[in-house]
Each structure stands twice: as structure tokens, then as C-alpha cells.
Design an enzyme around this catalytic site. Structure first.
Site: not given
Ligand code: TEU
Length: 587
Positions: A113, A228, A281, A357-358
Site C-alpha cells: 500500500d 491510496d 484508488e 477494509h473501508d
């Protein structure tokens, strides 16, 4: 080990080139909640090493590891204090190296990440920036003078008397996006928590340091990056406030900024190569098509990312605030996917996800996590694995894990849930927890962050100690051990999906053609590559549904995969049972 490269990959019947990352299935590991090896209630890297067999048996090709870098954990690692160190809660660099080697030994690649829109406020750069207005690293961040409170019609409860933040932007976690620093008398920008100051990408030294750090990880042998909020790195000139009358919100101001393609182009030239898997993302809704194309275009004016994550399908049921929900139906969901399938039909590539995870658990959100938990989890898996794109499986999805039955604010851990709700309660915008309980149960990121359920032992086999966040009470029924023991489980069905994809080019590369865009409960489509064709029918309903399928598709169709154990036969009139999914081979 070395993986084959595919720089000059073989061409398929439709002229497309093979790419390993198009053929791959990615499995996302959120380390805090995956497996705890040292009994402190927090997942860690050794816990992942111990469970690589689970991933290997599932057959996945890539692990995307959420942040494990040194961090005060204000946002579970998305607040990085040292990009080149492993947080001691998660282990050591030697543990990480062992994880990389173990994955590679099992032919599983690893992507890391990359969190470079912001750092932690505890990063050395920011600590230096705080020392004075002319500190060496001051310009690594975005500092501005406040505005005169008398001149604006906005109220804030932050900052010195008579002064308000430099503009009206709101943090994605609630409250103003600016924090006042008393000692130097300026404000810094933080689009997320105040412990996550935004980096100033206009400063070429920032870019040098970021690219050098990326190359350092590449040297260690990783296979790519998940980036990210990468479409936030270029901020608009002059940092203009929002414009409610024109419908321009903070998110519209800060996404896809004027220099974003220049910065990503620089990254492509200085760091990346087409042999990596890179997934950016891209927040915001909608993501403008022109930008989407450029992010993933391999051509000279493209940024050359392998693929991107957009948010359009996971915002369908969302209001502006975390405690608001809106209505959606299947035609909306299909419309989003159909549009994106079409957008990258010739160039570019889709990522396919329904949770991470969000996001809440997909079976609770898009399926039925009660009576048809198993069937609907398999149906959603069928969708993800038979669309054109690369599927992302979020830990526990392969077990059919569900949302958590939150009862009070104390049950939550997520800064993205707690910050906005606490602020709203303080300001009286929200009356009580009970008034927003249902929406938080549906929306909170913590739904995805409860520990992976490995067995029916105490703490679901995740840890010997009390976990940092509660285990879902359904672990005695929903857990990996039970799933593995049952041939008819979600887990074994996922194994078949992954294998099916690996064995059939048409699943990866075939053209997508929707058949039922307006149907309220059926999603049917074909995938075609050369003379191979798949016909997929999914019944998104608790009731049986009949579908009059096109005669030419059912003529000589044979069932290749399905989520009911008996083959109901094939006819022009297909009778689909609740949440039934069928994949036919046809002509
Ligand atoms: O997420 C970006 C992001 O915008 C989400 O946090 C969003 O606010 C949420 O999904 C609402 O639906 C990324 C990371 O995935 C997330 O975990 C981090 O908190 C965030 O960036 C900041 O780094």
C-alpha cells in the site's frame, strides 16, 4: 524466485495482449484483523506467514497488504511515520522479508500500500516542518494563513479568535480540513484526520523522496503498489473554497487536480514498469471518464497504471454523511458496472470489488446475510469472478463473513466513523446514537475490520487475547475451519471460481455484453472470446425468478458452474431459485 514477465505478451483471439495481472485474483489482507501470532490482540505479519497455506489453497495470485509501516495508528496505518520501517505491533523487517519469500515460494505476488497523499504528523518531515516557518521541510506540507473571521460567513470552533481556516474545505472524517499550529501561526491542510497532514506534491523534493522510497521497496522485491487516494495529490491552484450553489463540494475541488497526470507520468517514468501491478484508488463520484481513461491508458498520454478503484457502486446507497443512507436497486448497480465494462472494453482494465477494509461486508450490503447468506455470497463471488477485470477478494469474503451487529458507539474503533459522529453529536446535528444506529451498522468501515473468523474457538481462533475490536458473534457458525470441512461452502465455491478463471481465457479476456439492464432482479450477460462463449445468469432476489433466455444461448448450453448443488437443466425458460447463479458454456 522470478516470475515470467509479459512485456511482449502473446496476443489473444481479440487482439489483446496477455498480462499476468489481468489473469490474477488479488486477495486483500488487512493485517490488524487477519491473524495474531503473539497474543496481543492485534494481527501481525507472522500471523499472515502462518496462514499463507489458506491463501495458497484458495488459489489466489497476489496479496495486497494494507499498511504495515511505522505508524501511531490514528487511521490504522494510513498515517505513516516512517515509510521504510515496519510498525513494531506488526513485527520486524525480517518478518516482512519472510512473508515476501513465503508468498513468492507459493507463487503468490505481493503488492504494498502506497500512502503518499499524506504522512503522519509524527513523521520526521512534519516534525521538522513544525519547528519554524522556514524549516527545511516546511514546504513538504501545505501551510496557509487563516482568513479574517469578520469577512466570512462561516462559524468554526477551532483556531485563534478572529481567525478562521484558509478555506471552507471539510475533512473526509468530519470537521474542517485545516488545523491551526499555534507556534508558527499558520494552518496546515489535512483532508483526512488532523494526524494526517497532506504532502505538498508541488514541491519537487517531495516527489523525489516519494519516488526514491518506491524504488527502495521495488529493490526489496515487491510486485506492485495499491496507491491510496492517489487522485488527491494535485491540489487546485489557489485552493478555492467550495461552491454550494454550483454543487461543488470539497471532494470535487480536491480530486483529479490540474497536475495529477503530470505527477503520475513522472512516477511512471521514474519508478514503474508495465511488469508491476499498480492500482490507483480514485475517490470521488463520479470519476470523470476522461481522467479515468488517462489513469490507466498505456499510451504516451496515459499514466500507465494497470487499473483503478472507482467508488461509483459503493456510493449508491450512501448519503453525504456516514449516518445517511439512500435507496438503490439492482438496475442502478448494473448501470454502474455496465458503464465501466464499456469504458475499458478496448483499452484500460477494470478492478472488480464489492468490499474492502473501508466498506461494509458485501453479503450484508448486496446480498442477504440471513436466510440466503451462503447462496448470495456465492452469487456475488460469481459476479466478481466472471466480469471483465481483475477480482479483489477481501479477507473473510471467501468465508461469507457478514456485518457486525453494533450496539453502541463504544463498539466502534474507526476514526472515519467516530470523528464525524462525535462531532455531529456535540453540535446537535445528530440527536443520539440510536437515531443513527441503523445507518452506522450499514455503513461503518468497522464492519470489515472485525477479526477473520478462523475457527469456533475463543476469539474465533484469531488471537489468544481479547482482540482490539470485537469478533462477530456468528463466528461459531461462520469460520474457516467449518468452511473447509464442508464441500458445499462459500470457501470451496470460491476455490472453484478462482480455478475456473485460471483455466478459461474467456473469463479474463472475453467481451462483456449485458442482456438484462432493466430487469429488477436478474443480471444476465455473456462473455465472448473467439468461438468461446459464457452465459451468466444471476438472480438477485429472495424469490424464484423466471427468465426467458435468448434461444441461441440455451440451445447447446452446458452448466459450467452454479451455486445450487443440483443441475436444474437448461431450457429457454430458466427457473432460477433464490440467489441462484449459473454460468453456462454456450455458443
Ligand atoms: O480511503 C479513502 C477514502 O476516501 C475512504 O476512507 C472513504 O472516506 C471511506 O471509504 C468512506 O466510504 C483510503 C484508505 O483506504 C482508507 O482506509 C484511509 O482511511 C484513507 O484513504 C486515508 O488514507
Amino acid at each position: 524466485m522470478t516470475f515470467e514477465t509479459d512485456a511482449a505478451g502473446e496476443r489473444l483471439p481479440n487482439g489483446e495482449r496477455r498480462r499476468w495481472w489481468k489473469e490474477a485474483v488479488v486477495y486483500q489482507v488487512y493485517p490488524r484483523s487477519f491473524a495474531d501470532s503473539d497474543g496481543d490482540g492485534v494481527g501481525d505479519i507472522r500471523g499472515i506467514v502462518d496462514r499463507v497455506g489458506h491463501l495458497d489453497d484458495l488459489g489466489v495470485d497476489v496479496v495486497w497488504l494494507n499498511p504495515v509501516y511505522e505508524s501511531p495508528q490514528a487511521d490504522n496505518g494510513y498515517d505513516i511515520a516512517d515509510y521504510r520501517a515496519i510498525d513494531e505491533q506488526y513485527g520486524t523487517m525480517a518478518d516482512w522479508e519472510e512473508l515476501l519469500d513465503t508468498l513468492h515460494d507459493h507463487d503468490i505476488r505481493l503488492i504494498m500500500d502506497l500512502v503518499v497523499n499524506h504522512t503522519s504528523d509524527e513523521h520526521d518531515w512534519f516534525q521538522n516542518a513544525l519547528t519554524s516557518r522556514d524549516a527545511d521541510y516546511r514546504d513538504y506540507y501545505i501551510w496557509r494563513e487563516g482568513r479574517d473571521a469578520a469577512e466570512v460567513d462561516e462559524t468554526y470552533d477551532v483556531g485563534p479568535d478572529g481567525e478562521v481556516p484558509p478555506n471552507d474545505w471539510e475533512s473526509f472524517f468530519g470537521g474542517p480540513a485545516w488545523a491551526y499550529h499555534e507556534a508558527t501561526g499558520e494552518w496546515y491542510l489535512h483532508l483526512f484526520d488532523r494526524k494526517q497532514p497532506d504532502l505538498n506534491w508541488e514541491n519537487p523534493d517531495v516527489r523525489d523522496d516519494v519516488f526514491e522510497m518506491m524504488n527502495w521497496w521495488i529493490e526489496k522485491g515487491i510486485d506492485g503498489f495499491r496507491m491510496d487516494v492517489i487522485n488527491l495529490v494535485s491540489k487546485p491552484e489557489g485552493l478555492p473554497s467550495t461552491d454550494p450553489e454550483a454543487g461543488i463540494r470539497t471532494i470535487d475541488r480536491v480530486t483529479n487536480g490540474p497536475r495529477v497526470h503530470e505527477f503520475l507520468g513522472e512516477m511512471r517514468d521514474r519508478v514503474l514498469d508495465r511488469g508491476f501491478l499498480t492500482v490507483g484508488e480514485m475517490i470521488g463520484d463520479p470519476l470523470p471518464g476522461e481522467h479515468a481513461r488517462r489513469y490507466v491508458s498505456p499510451g504516451p498520454d496515459g499514466d500507465g497504471l494497470s487499473m483503478l478503484f472507482h467508488f461509483e457502486h459503493v456510493l449508491l446507497d450512501r448519503g453525504e454523511r456516514i449516518w445517511e443512507t439512500t435507496d438503490w436497486d439492482l438496475t442502478d448497480l448494473k448501470a454502474v458496472f455496465d458503464r465501466w465494462q464499456a469504458a475499458f472494453a478496448d483499452e484500460g482494465w477494470n478492478s472488480l470489488y464489492l468490499n474492502n477494509h473501508d466498506q461494509p461486508r458485501m453479503v450484508s450490503r448486496f446480498g442477504n446475510d440471513g436466510e440466503y447468506r451462503r447462496e448470495s455470497a456465492k452469487l456475488l463471488g460469481t459476479l466478481l469472478h466472471t466480469l471483465r477485470g481483475t477480482p479483489y477478494v477481501y479477507q473473510g469474503e471467501e468465508l461469507g463473513m457478514t456485518n457486525y451487529p453494533f450496539e453502541s458507539l463504544d463498539d466502534f474503533r474507526d476514526v472515519g466513523t467516530l470523528n464525524p459522529v462525535r462531532t455531529a453529536l456535540d453540535r446537535g446535528v445528530v440527536e443520539s446514537f440510536d437515531a443513527v444506529k441503523e445507518a452506522l451498522r450499514a455503513n461503518s468501515r468497522d464492519n470489515a475490520r472485525t477479526p477473520v473468523q478462523w475457527s469456533d474457538e475463543e476469539h474465533a481462533g484469531f488471537s489468544d487475547a481479547e482482540p482490539w475490536i470485537s469478533v462477530n458473534p456468528n463466528y461459531d457458525e461462520v469460520n474457516a475451519e467449518a468452511e473447509r470441512a464442508d464441500e458445499d461452502s462459500v470457501y470451496h465455491y470460491y476455490r472453484r471460481l478462482v480455478e475456473f478463471r485460471h483455466e478459461n481465457d474467456v473469463v479474463v479476456y472475453g467481451d462483456y455484453d449485458p442482456l438484462t439492464p432493466d430487469h429488477e432482479s436478474l443480471w444476465a450477460y455473456t462473455r465472448t472470446l473467439g468461438d468461446e462463449r459464457l452465459f451468466v445468469v444471476l438472480n438477485f432476489a429472495d424469490e424464484a425468478t423466471t427468465y426467458d433466455a435468448p434461444a441461441e444461448l440455451v440451445g447447446d448450453a452446458t452448466l459450467a458452474l452454479g451455486n445450487y448443488d443440483d443441475d436444474d437443466g437448461v431450457d429457454e425458460t430458466l427457473d432460477l431459485r433464490p440467489w441462484e447463479a449459473r454460468v453456462y458454456r454456450t455458443r
